[in-house]
Design a protein around this motif. Structure first.
Motif, PDB file in Angstrom:
ATOM      1  N   ARG A  12      -9.505 -46.620 -87.298  1.00  0.00           N
ATOM      2  CA  ARG A  12     -10.790 -46.669 -86.672  1.00  0.00           C
ATOM      3  C   ARG A  12     -11.605 -48.017 -86.686  1.00  0.00           C
ATOM      4  NH1 ARG A  12     -14.571 -43.690 -88.316  1.00  0.00           N
ATOM      5  NH2 ARG A  12     -13.775 -42.474 -89.732  1.00  0.00           N
ATOM      6  N   LEU A  13     -10.838 -48.758 -87.363  1.00  0.00           N
ATOM      7  CA  LEU A  13     -11.409 -50.181 -87.625  1.00  0.00           C
ATOM      8  C   LEU A  13     -10.605 -51.257 -86.991  1.00  0.00           C
ATOM      9  CD1 LEU A  13     -12.970 -52.236 -89.339  1.00  0.00           C
ATOM     10  CD2 LEU A  13     -11.237 -52.303 -90.757  1.00  0.00           C
ATOM     11  N   THR A  14     -11.651 -52.101 -86.046  1.00  0.00           N
ATOM     12  CA  THR A  14     -10.909 -53.220 -85.237  1.00  0.00           C
ATOM     13  C   THR A  14     -10.968 -54.384 -86.178  1.00  0.00           C
ATOM     14  OG1 THR A  14     -11.511 -52.174 -83.139  1.00  0.00           O
ATOM     15  CG2 THR A  14     -11.076 -54.533 -83.121  1.00  0.00           C
ATOM     16  N   LEU A  15      -9.845 -54.887 -86.711  1.00  0.00           N
ATOM     17  CA  LEU A  15      -9.622 -56.143 -87.462  1.00  0.00           C
ATOM     18  C   LEU A  15      -8.415 -56.694 -87.136  1.00  0.00           C
ATOM     19  CD1 LEU A  15     -10.340 -55.985 -91.500  1.00  0.00           C
ATOM     20  CD2 LEU A  15      -9.137 -57.751 -90.194  1.00  0.00           C
ATOM     21  N   PRO A  16      -8.553 -57.939 -86.716  1.00  0.00           N
ATOM     22  CA  PRO A  16      -9.705 -58.739 -86.401  1.00  0.00           C
ATOM     23  C   PRO A  16     -10.344 -58.353 -85.095  1.00  0.00           C
ATOM     24  CG  PRO A  16      -7.504 -59.934 -85.656  1.00  0.00           C
ATOM     25  CD  PRO A  16      -7.102 -58.518 -86.173  1.00  0.00           C
ATOM     26  N   ILE A  17     -11.579 -58.745 -85.009  1.00  0.00           N
ATOM     27  CA  ILE A  17     -12.393 -58.339 -83.677  1.00  0.00           C
ATOM     28  C   ILE A  17     -11.870 -59.510 -82.639  1.00  0.00           C
ATOM     29  CG2 ILE A  17     -14.410 -57.401 -84.739  1.00  0.00           C
ATOM     30  CD1 ILE A  17     -15.848 -60.045 -84.703  1.00  0.00           C
TER      31      ILE A  17
END
Length: 275
Positions: free
Chosen positions: A233-238
């Protein structure tokens, strides 16, 4: 648009007509409930532009001069007016008085309360670029910082919050909020992200960085008790990987597109659960 913006316009143009998009059918530029104001030499807001808005403005100005009295127009958006939307709009017109002004302020305040919240953690170059881009949109935007100097120069309407422990702000965000993490400290980024990912009701959690930073955070999160599935659920990199430009304004533009997509998806999910 805010109630304060409305007041400024009406203080300068007290003789104004409300143009209210009362009902829509089919494909239309804006949804029912959208409104604008027309004065003799100025307008505030938009009901979607194009020929049908010009018709509405002309009608409102004719009301101001007494040349027109009809308070409703049913306008088909077809070839007759040079538009191809194919829908139909019912417009309601009203001369602004104290009661109508008060009612419009209430509508705007209600709309503001319903705006999705976007919390930007970090007020550096990218944080300010994000605040500038997001501040133009119908969103409640805040910038959260540990450094007072980085909270200066934010756009009007963007909330500045100075906190010694910014990760603590995650708990108070409304469900459906978006979190963008762009602080000056990787350790602080990780603390904020852990708190955000512990909330499955947030629409978006994104962090500035790289593939290496994602791998480092993954190891840290596992060590710090992160749950399975959190990292997905983490967008990395944005900002995605299609555009390689690293300028803050470009990162901000690409990230705003991600955030809007996530907010729309979250709203669709909420509406489906209510059905």
């Amino acid at each position: 648009m805010s109630a304060a913006d409305l007041d400024r316009f009406l203080d300068a143009h007290p003789a104004s007509i409300l143009i209210d998009l009362e009902e829509t059918r089919g494909s239309t530029p804006r949804a029912a409930g959208t409104f604008m104001l027309a004065a003799a030499d100025a307008i505030w807001g938009t009901i979607g532009g194009g020929q049908f808005e010009y018709i509405a403005i002309d009608h409102a100005r004719a009301m101001l001069t007494g040349r027109e009295t009809r308070d409703r127009l049913d306008i088909p958006l077809g070839p007759d007016i040079g538009q191809c939307c194919g829908g139909r709009t019912l417009l309601r017109f009203g001369r602004i008085d104290a009661a109508l002004r008060h009612a419009l302020q209430g509508r705007l305040q209600a709309m503001q309360r319903q705006r999705p919240h976007v919390a930007i953690f970090g007020g550096g170059h990218v944080g300010k670029a994000l605040a500038l881009a997001l501040g133009l949109l119908p969103l409640a935007v805040s910038v959260i910082e540990t450094r007072a100097a980085e909270l200066t120069g934010l756009p009007d309407g963007v909330e500045a919050r100075l906190l010694a422990m910014p990760e603590a702000a995650i708990a108070g965000l409304p469900p459906g909020s978006a979190v963008i993490i762009v602080t000056h400290d990787h350790a602080l980024d990780f603390l904020i992200a852990r708190e955000a990912l512990s909330r499955p009701d947030l629409a978006y959690t994104g962090m500035i960085g790289s593939a290496t930073k994602r791998a480092t955070f993954s190891h840290w999160l596992a060590r710090e008790g992160g749950r399975p599935g959190w990292l997905e659920r983490l967008t990395l990199p944005i900002g995605g990987g299609m555009v390689k430009d690293k300028r803050p304004e470009v990162i901000a533009a690409m990230t705003v597109a991600e955030v809007l997509t996530a907010l729309a998806r979250c709203e669709t999910t909420i509406e489906a659960s209510r059905a």
